[in-house]
Design a protein around this motif. Sequence first.
Motif, PDB file in Angstrom:
ATOM      1  N   GLN A  25       2.196  -6.376  -2.076  1.00 43.97           N
ATOM      2  CA  GLN A  25       2.175  -7.392  -2.212  1.00 43.97           C
ATOM      3  C   GLN A  25       2.768  -7.559  -3.019  1.00 43.97           C
TER       4      GLN A  25
ATOM      5  N   VAL B 177      -1.533   2.943   4.424  1.00 42.41           N
ATOM      6  CA  VAL B 177      -2.833   1.964   3.656  1.00 42.41           C
ATOM      7  C   VAL B 177      -4.136   2.286   2.906  1.00 42.41           C
TER       8      VAL B 177
ATOM      9  N   TYR C 295       5.038   1.184   9.220  1.00 44.70           N
ATOM     10  CA  TYR C 295       4.858  -0.203   9.327  1.00 44.70           C
ATOM     11  C   TYR C 295       4.361  -0.161   7.673  1.00 44.70           C
ATOM     12  N   SER C 296       4.695  -0.822   7.003  1.00 47.86           N
ATOM     13  CA  SER C 296       3.200  -1.175   5.479  1.00 47.86           C
ATOM     14  C   SER C 296       4.531  -1.964   4.454  1.00 47.86           C
ATOM     15  N   GLY C 297       3.236  -2.665   3.936  1.00 48.49           N
ATOM     16  CA  GLY C 297       3.101  -3.859   3.080  1.00 48.49           C
ATOM     17  C   GLY C 297       2.768  -3.552   1.430  1.00 48.49           C
TER      18      GLY C 297
ATOM     19  N   HIS D  34       2.195 -12.819   1.469  1.00 51.77           N
ATOM     20  CA  HIS D  34       0.597 -12.894   1.379  1.00 51.77           C
ATOM     21  C   HIS D  34       0.796 -12.933  -0.487  1.00 51.77           C
TER      22      HIS D  34
ATOM     23  N   GLN E  68      -7.533  -1.649   3.297  1.00 55.04           N
ATOM     24  CA  GLN E  68      -6.623  -2.471   4.969  1.00 55.04           C
ATOM     25  C   GLN E  68      -7.918  -2.483   6.006  1.00 55.04           C
TER      26      GLN E  68
ATOM     27  N   ASP F  72       3.197  -9.223  10.531  1.00 53.18           N
ATOM     28  CA  ASP F  72       4.261  -7.943   9.810  1.00 53.18           C
ATOM     29  C   ASP F  72       4.087  -6.618  11.213  1.00 53.18           C
ATOM     30  N   ILE F  73       2.881  -6.593  11.009  1.00 56.13           N
ATOM     31  CA  ILE F  73       2.578  -5.101  11.386  1.00 56.13           C
ATOM     32  C   ILE F  73       3.282  -5.284  12.999  1.00 56.13           C
TER      33      ILE F  73
ATOM     34  N   MET G 187      -0.603 -10.814   8.386  1.00 52.01           N
ATOM     35  CA  MET G 187      -0.424  -8.601   8.542  1.00 52.01           C
ATOM     36  C   MET G 187      -0.896  -8.306   9.708  1.00 52.01           C
TER      37      MET G 187
ATOM     38  N   VAL H  97       5.738  -7.831   0.140  1.00 53.47           N
ATOM     39  CA  VAL H  97       5.267  -8.991   0.881  1.00 53.47           C
ATOM     40  C   VAL H  97       4.222  -9.928   0.617  1.00 53.47           C
TER      41      VAL H  97
ATOM     42  N   VAL I  78       0.315   2.558  10.137  1.00 49.54           N
ATOM     43  CA  VAL I  78       0.611   2.116   9.402  1.00 49.54           C
ATOM     44  C   VAL I  78      -0.520   2.936   8.077  1.00 49.54           C
TER      45      VAL I  78
ATOM     46  N   HIS J 281      -8.511  -4.693   8.891  1.00 43.61           N
ATOM     47  CA  HIS J 281      -6.767  -5.854   8.967  1.00 43.61           C
ATOM     48  C   HIS J 281      -6.405  -5.132   9.967  1.00 43.61           C
TER      49      HIS J 281
ATOM     50  N   TYR K 150      -4.764 -14.934   6.401  1.00 38.39           N
ATOM     51  CA  TYR K 150      -4.010 -14.491   5.290  1.00 38.39           C
ATOM     52  C   TYR K 150      -4.071 -12.290   6.899  1.00 38.39           C
TER      53      TYR K 150
HETATM   54  N1  TRP Z   1      -2.643  -6.766   2.905  1.00 39.64           N
HETATM   55  C1  TRP Z   1      -2.000  -5.763   2.647  1.00 39.64           C
HETATM   56  C2  TRP Z   1      -2.720  -5.618   1.149  1.00 39.64           C
HETATM   57  O1  TRP Z   1      -2.946  -6.350   0.598  1.00 39.64           O
HETATM   58  C3  TRP Z   1      -0.609  -5.647   2.525  1.00 39.64           C
HETATM   59  C4  TRP Z   1       0.792  -5.816   3.853  1.00 39.64           C
HETATM   60  C5  TRP Z   1       0.035  -6.823   3.791  1.00 39.64           C
HETATM   61  C6  TRP Z   1       0.501  -4.657   4.458  1.00 39.64           C
HETATM   62  N2  TRP Z   1       1.205  -6.949   5.274  1.00 39.64           N
HETATM   63  C7  TRP Z   1       1.123  -5.272   5.868  1.00 39.64           C
HETATM   64  C8  TRP Z   1       0.104  -3.564   5.072  1.00 39.64           C
HETATM   65  C9  TRP Z   1       1.932  -4.792   6.786  1.00 39.64           C
HETATM   66  C10 TRP Z   1       0.685  -2.414   5.780  1.00 39.64           C
HETATM   67  C11 TRP Z   1       1.409  -3.575   7.212  1.00 39.64           C
HETATM   68  O2  TRP Z   1      -3.124  -4.404   0.509  1.00 39.64           O
END
Ligand code: TRP
Length: 329
Positions: free
Chosen positions: A11, A145, A7-9, A45, A149, A134-135, A131, A42, A143, A152, A127
């Motif tokens: 912004q 990233v 999983y990843s995201g 976020h 990160q 999400d995961i 996150m 995301v 994850v 987090h 925030y």
């Molecule tokens: N916080 C991450 C960033 O600023 C973005 C993000 C949000 C993310 N939710 C996530 C990354 C879940 C991985 C998994 O880059």
Amino acid sequence: MDKKTVYSGIQPSGSLTLGNYLGALKNFIGLQDEYNCLYCIVDMHAITVAQDPKLLRKNTLDVLALYLAAGLDPEKSIIYIQSHVPQHAELGWILNTISSIGQLQRMTQFKDKSKKSKEVMAGILNYPVLMAADILLYQTSYVPVGEDQKQHVELTRDLAQRFNSKYSDTFTMPDILTPKSGARIMSLQNPEAKMSKSDSDENSYILLLDDEDATRRKIKRAVTDSLNSMAYKDDQPGLKNLINIYSSFTGESVENIVSKYEGQGYGVFKADLGDVIVEGLRPLRESFKEIRSDKSYLEKVYKEGADKASYLANKTLRKVYKKMGFIPR
Ligand code: TRP
Ligand code: AMP
């Protein structure tokens, strides 16, 4: 055996940089065959800092089109927009009730961001909890990233652990997956700071959507040092960063790159690096234009993605609610 989940995201807060690409997006692509992958845009976020609604809409679709142009395949991965799946906010709230304010205040990104604003909004503090939601919603194992990160993802593990030990095993423990080179791409103007789209100096970053001339020019202007000696050392941080970028694109080892350019001066290396980046990004830049202009295709991708993600998210959330003592409808 069932495939594990990735999983990843990213912004949608402005155009994506080379840092986003090398630290995250580029690595999403290769994971699609081996894992069940979910890649999110995301937007919830992004609103932790002030956003212009029109621009947020544009940037969200830009990131979606960049995902697809980089090679994410909606037949293989679930690609969706966070605000389309309300379970993220729901689990986020639940996790806030087991998050320590002290721990959230110790997050480096919180410290940096709150220093910069006069009035600190609660969303900036909370925030990383969103996150974590999400995961954890998708029982994620990995994850992918950038290094920024790491803290987090550690918080996410703490929250999973806390919930699991209080209410019995519910969430999979996720691990961070950072690339060998490219996990931390630095500013081209100040190699002590990470490359960031929010930097006020546009020579400090390369945008995925910059044109070829701007790309080459920014590399040419990148800050190096006066030693004029090709080496990969901490006391030559500007050069080190450029070598990392070169290595991320070509897959060549740092040693190879150093010996190839030894005795040639930085100009030759920089010119070649400009070419390497331009060539490396060309397919993405070309297909972006086409994909971005196909509104109905983009809509189809994010709608189908949201349906698939909601189904999975609901499964986890129902379990969570039941364990906590909420009455099912
Ligand atoms: N916080 C991450 C960033 O600023 C973005 C993000 C949000 C993310 N939710 C996530 C990354 C879940 C991985 C998994 O880059
Ligand atoms: P963001 O733009 O903050 O949503 O970041 C999206 C992804 O890009 C995250 O995985 C970050 O870790 C990664 N990322 C952002 N900036 C950099 C950078 N300078 N170097 C490496 N990875 C980065």
